[in-house]
Design a protein around this motif. Structure first.
Motif, mmCIF file in Angstrom:
data_model
loop_
_atom_site.group_PDB
_atom_site.id
_atom_site.type_symbol
_atom_site.label_atom_id
_atom_site.label_comp_id
_atom_site.label_asym_id
_atom_site.label_seq_id
_atom_site.Cartn_x
_atom_site.Cartn_y
_atom_site.Cartn_z
ATOM 1 N N UNK A 173 0.830 -1.194 0.000
ATOM 2 C CA UNK A 173 0.000 0.000 0.000
ATOM 3 C C UNK A 173 0.860 1.238 0.000
ATOM 4 N N UNK A 174 0.249 2.344 -0.335
ATOM 5 C CA UNK A 174 1.003 3.591 -0.344
ATOM 6 C C UNK A 174 0.252 4.692 -1.045
ATOM 7 N N UNK A 175 0.919 5.828 -1.153
ATOM 8 C CA UNK A 175 0.303 7.008 -1.741
ATOM 9 C C UNK A 175 0.291 6.935 -3.260
ATOM 10 N N UNK A 176 -0.450 7.860 -3.844
ATOM 11 C CA UNK A 176 -0.522 7.960 -5.301
ATOM 12 C C UNK A 176 0.863 8.235 -5.867
ATOM 13 N N UNK A 177 1.242 7.463 -6.887
ATOM 14 C CA UNK A 177 2.514 7.678 -7.551
ATOM 15 C C UNK A 177 3.726 7.194 -6.778
ATOM 16 N N UNK A 178 3.494 6.387 -5.747
ATOM 17 C CA UNK A 178 4.631 5.914 -4.950
ATOM 18 C C UNK A 178 5.406 4.799 -5.644
ATOM 19 N N UNK A 179 4.850 4.242 -6.723
ATOM 20 C CA UNK A 179 5.542 3.179 -7.445
ATOM 21 C C UNK A 179 5.221 1.793 -6.946
ATOM 22 N N UNK A 180 4.024 1.596 -6.405
ATOM 23 C CA UNK A 180 3.655 0.284 -5.863
ATOM 24 C C UNK A 180 3.638 -0.776 -6.960
ATOM 25 N N UNK A 181 3.000 -0.451 -8.094
ATOM 26 C CA UNK A 181 2.890 -1.438 -9.167
ATOM 27 C C UNK A 181 4.257 -1.793 -9.735
ATOM 28 N N UNK A 182 5.107 -0.801 -9.901
ATOM 29 C CA UNK A 182 6.475 -1.084 -10.377
ATOM 30 C C UNK A 182 7.196 -1.983 -9.396
ATOM 31 N N UNK A 183 6.995 -1.742 -8.100
ATOM 32 C CA UNK A 183 7.651 -2.551 -7.079
ATOM 33 C C UNK A 183 7.150 -3.990 -7.132
ATOM 34 N N UNK A 184 5.830 -4.174 -7.200
ATOM 35 C CA UNK A 184 5.278 -5.525 -7.288
ATOM 36 C C UNK A 184 5.764 -6.214 -8.550
ATOM 37 N N UNK A 185 5.731 -5.484 -9.642
ATOM 38 C CA UNK A 185 6.195 -6.006 -10.921
ATOM 39 C C UNK A 185 7.624 -6.538 -10.806
ATOM 40 N N UNK A 186 8.435 -5.766 -10.127
ATOM 41 C CA UNK A 186 9.845 -6.134 -9.993
ATOM 42 C C UNK A 186 10.041 -7.271 -9.009
ATOM 43 N N UNK A 187 9.255 -7.312 -7.940
ATOM 44 C CA UNK A 187 9.370 -8.406 -6.978
ATOM 45 C C UNK A 187 8.940 -9.726 -7.598
ATOM 46 N N UNK A 188 7.914 -9.666 -8.465
ATOM 47 C CA UNK A 188 7.476 -10.888 -9.149
ATOM 48 C C UNK A 188 8.564 -11.387 -10.082
ATOM 49 N N UNK A 189 9.293 -10.443 -10.678
ATOM 50 C CA UNK A 189 10.429 -10.844 -11.512
ATOM 51 C C UNK A 189 10.102 -11.007 -12.977
ATOM 52 N N UNK A 190 8.957 -10.556 -13.410
ATOM 53 C CA UNK A 190 8.632 -10.604 -14.829
ATOM 54 C C UNK A 190 7.682 -9.470 -15.158
ATOM 55 N N UNK A 191 7.537 -9.195 -16.436
ATOM 56 C CA UNK A 191 6.727 -8.076 -16.872
ATOM 57 C C UNK A 191 5.250 -8.363 -16.822
ATOM 58 N N UNK A 244 13.337 -1.283 7.115
ATOM 59 C CA UNK A 244 13.262 -0.234 6.101
ATOM 60 C C UNK A 244 14.089 -0.648 4.884
ATOM 61 N N UNK A 245 13.513 -0.361 3.735
ATOM 62 C CA UNK A 245 14.207 -0.634 2.475
ATOM 63 C C UNK A 245 14.153 0.629 1.628
ATOM 64 N N UNK A 246 15.292 0.975 1.067
ATOM 65 C CA UNK A 246 15.398 2.179 0.244
ATOM 66 C C UNK A 246 15.695 1.796 -1.191
ATOM 67 N N UNK A 247 14.946 2.366 -2.110
ATOM 68 C CA UNK A 247 15.140 2.101 -3.541
ATOM 69 C C UNK A 247 15.482 3.423 -4.221
ATOM 70 N N UNK A 248 16.629 3.521 -4.856
ATOM 71 C CA UNK A 248 17.026 4.788 -5.493
ATOM 72 C C UNK A 248 16.170 5.094 -6.711
ATOM 73 N N UNK A 251 12.435 -2.878 -12.209
ATOM 74 C CA UNK A 251 13.620 -2.322 -11.569
ATOM 75 C C UNK A 251 14.738 -3.358 -11.612
ATOM 76 N N UNK A 252 15.957 -2.914 -11.588
ATOM 77 C CA UNK A 252 17.067 -3.878 -11.542
ATOM 78 C C UNK A 252 16.903 -4.824 -10.356
ATOM 79 N N UNK A 253 17.320 -6.049 -10.561
ATOM 80 C CA UNK A 253 17.194 -7.062 -9.507
ATOM 81 C C UNK A 253 17.839 -6.600 -8.224
ATOM 82 N N UNK A 254 18.984 -5.920 -8.339
ATOM 83 C CA UNK A 254 19.694 -5.472 -7.134
ATOM 84 C C UNK A 254 18.893 -4.451 -6.334
ATOM 85 N N UNK A 255 18.011 -3.699 -7.010
ATOM 86 C CA UNK A 255 17.257 -2.653 -6.308
ATOM 87 C C UNK A 255 16.225 -3.237 -5.362
ATOM 88 N N UNK A 256 15.660 -4.383 -5.717
ATOM 89 C CA UNK A 256 14.608 -4.977 -4.881
ATOM 90 C C UNK A 256 15.074 -6.253 -4.194
#
Length: 547
Positions: free
Chosen positions: A64-82, A249-253, A266-271
């Motif tokens: 969860x998070x605010x508008x434009x926080x990048x939740x979908x990109x994060x989930x997309x990257x954690x799943x590991x595929x497009x 806490x996790x920080x993603x540049x 996102x690059x694998x190293x980021x997540x």
């Protein structure tokens, strides 16, 4: 984690008591109580009871998070595929999307969790975001009543990710749904950005997670490289100050892929750190038990404070309903007594009715006298109803519980309780019905007399009405009635007519009173839910203490 059937039964009974709560009156604190009720139902239905019934079900992490926080990109990257390219995730998530391993699909295809959301899947061959609303169930998806369940073999078994709508969405149903989905989580993952980490809404969710002692993770996303150290330190200081210093806490540049609106990875190293933390919680028995047990225990512990608070709100609702109802009953009771006193004082024998009485029988006929008396009685009752309504209105204007009932259904212009014409019409019908029955009584009494000595039935009815309605001003009416039909007949008629008059008054005043009370009665605010809530909580605590 305590998964005994007795505890589950106690929690289920407690859930039913919460569902039965009604908080319709706009009292101070009622909105908060409604929110507490909704959160309790969401946590019991969507998380606690399902989790205790199926402790081996996959770990569910809600992002969860605010508008434009990048939740979908994060989930997309954690799943590991497009997955977003197949329409699973969208840049601005309105439809919640749950992704799990194919072997775990059965856990979420049914209604084990989030039972009120319809499950949908994107049909084979639909691979683009523009296809998202071109499939069966699209209508429900548009109104936010569905959960899209997808599978990805790249996600490890035992872990499911749920991409929730924005917690600060401009669309109310999205905000409500986001809060509900978070309540269904074993792990809360709150995502914010370098520019919005101090916003009030995310911090409200963080404090709520702390209140429930949920397993919580925070992600600081899209942090510019040049300030990543400073922003991370400031965010950590805020968490510590809020009593959340031990939260992972996790920080993603900030990366080029961050601007892809969920379409890129996102690059694998980021997540990698967050992904490793989640996989460890899902697959390591001890870590999983700690995460699930903490969240479940936190929800149960929070009931000790939230249930009495809800019971107090229920008690306040009932007290307010009794107060409002009592005001209506008191106003109409007062006017009922006043009407009877005015009848005894001959108030009906005024105006046109008094003129007709004084002119009877030389200048007024029996029919004209009877018409005038009936009209005067109707006017007296109309004044009584109006006076009672004004008392109610004045009292309710000072009572916040009255809310939308303050002026009734028709608003101030129509007198507050429906069109004035309707009230006058109902009173006129009731009074005319009383007159008709009175005339029938007079005809019956006249038939008992010898035919040549029997007076006109209309004359008997007019004298009887004058005797009943004229009070001290019409003492002669009773004497004239006795002269025409005899003392016993006159007494018999007055007894029957008086009883009918009492019924008429009650029918008008009690009927209008009940109309005023009907909207309150329809709310079904009762005292029982308060005791039932406390009793259900007591049973649950007793069962838990037996572990």
């Amino acid at each position: 984690m305590d998964v005994r059937p007795q505890l589950i039964d106690a929690l289920t009974a407690l859930r039913d008591r919460v569902a039965a709560v009604r908080l319709p009156l706009p009292l101070p604190g009622a909105e908060r109580a409604r929110q507490t009720r909704a959160e309790l139902l969401a946590q019991l239905d969507d998380y606690l009871v399902p989790r205790l019934k199926d402790p081996e079900a996959p770990l569910l992490a809600v992002i969860g998070g605010s508008t434009g926080a990048g939740k979908s990109t994060l989930v997309n990257s954690l799943v590991g595929c497009g997955v977003s390219e197949a329409g699973v995730l969208r840049p601005t998530t309105r439809t919640p999307v749950l992704v799990c391993h194919p072997d775990d699909h059965h856990w979420f295809a049914g209604v084990r969790v989030l039972p009120q959301l319809t499950r949908v899947w994107l049909p084979p061959g639909r691979t683009h975001e523009r296809d998202a609303f071109d499939h069966p169930g699209a209508d429900k998806e548009q109104d936010g009543t569905v959960l899209r369940v997808e599978t990805a073999a790249t996600l490890p078994r035992g872990l499911a990710l749920l991409d929730a709508p924005d917690i600060d969405s401009l669309v109310v149903r999205n905000r409500v749904l986001a809060a509900q989905l978070i309540c269904a989580a074993d792990v809360w993952i709150m995502v914010t950005t370098a520019s919005r980490y101090a916003d009030a809404v995310p911090w409200h969710m963080l404090r709520t997670a702390k209140e429930y002692d949920a397993c919580l993770v925070t992600v600081l996303d899209r942090v510019p490289h040049q300030v990543i150290g400073e922003v991370s330190r400031q965010y950590a200081a805020l968490l510590t100050r809020a009593g959340l210093g031990d939260v992972p806490r996790f920080t993603i540049p900030e990366l080029p892929e961050s601007a892809g609106g969920g379409r890129g990875l996102l690059p694998t190293t980021a997540v990698a750190p967050l992904r490793a933390w989640l996989i460890h919680r899902a697959q390591d028995p001890a870590a999983r038990q700690q995460a699930v047990g903490r969240t479940a225990s936190g929800v149960i512990d929070s009931l000790d404070a939230r249930m009495p608070e809800l019971a107090g709100a229920v008690a306040a609702q009932y007290a307010a309903a009794v107060r409002l109802t009592g005001g209506v009953a008191e106003a109409y009771g007062t006017e009922s007594e006043r009407v009877r006193r005015r009848l005894a004082n001959g108030a009906v024998l005024a105006g046109a009715a008094r003129t007709r009485w004084r002119g009877y029988p030389l200048y007024s006929t029996a029919g004209e006298l009877l018409d005038a008396l009936v009209e005067s009685l109707a006017a007296l009752l109309q004044c009584a109803v109006a006076a009672a309504d004004e008392q109610i209105r004045t009292r309710w204007q000072r009572d916040p519980a009255a809310g939308n009932f303050r002026y009734g259904h028709a608003g101030r212009e129509a007198g507050g309780w429906g069109p004035v014409e309707d009230v006058q019409g109902r009173i006129a019908v009731t009074v005319r019905r009383w007159r008709r029955v009175l005339e029938e009584l007079a005809e019956e009494e006249a038939r008992l007399l010898e035919r040549n000595a029997a007076p006109d039935a209309e004359t008997v009815a007019a004298l009887l009405a004058a005797a009943l309605l004229g009070g001290r001003r019409a003492r002669g009416a009773g004497e004239q009635l006795a002269e025409r039909i005899g003392a016993q007949g006159a007494l018999r008629l007055r007894d029957k007519g008086g009883a009918l008059l009492t019924d008429c008054l009650d029918q008008v005043l009690h009927g209008e009173r009940d109309r005023r009370l009907a909207p309150l009665d329809a709310l079904e605010v009762a005292p029982e839910p308060q005791a039932e809530l406390i009793a259900a909580l007591s049973v649950m605590k007793k069962e838990r203490s037996r572990r």
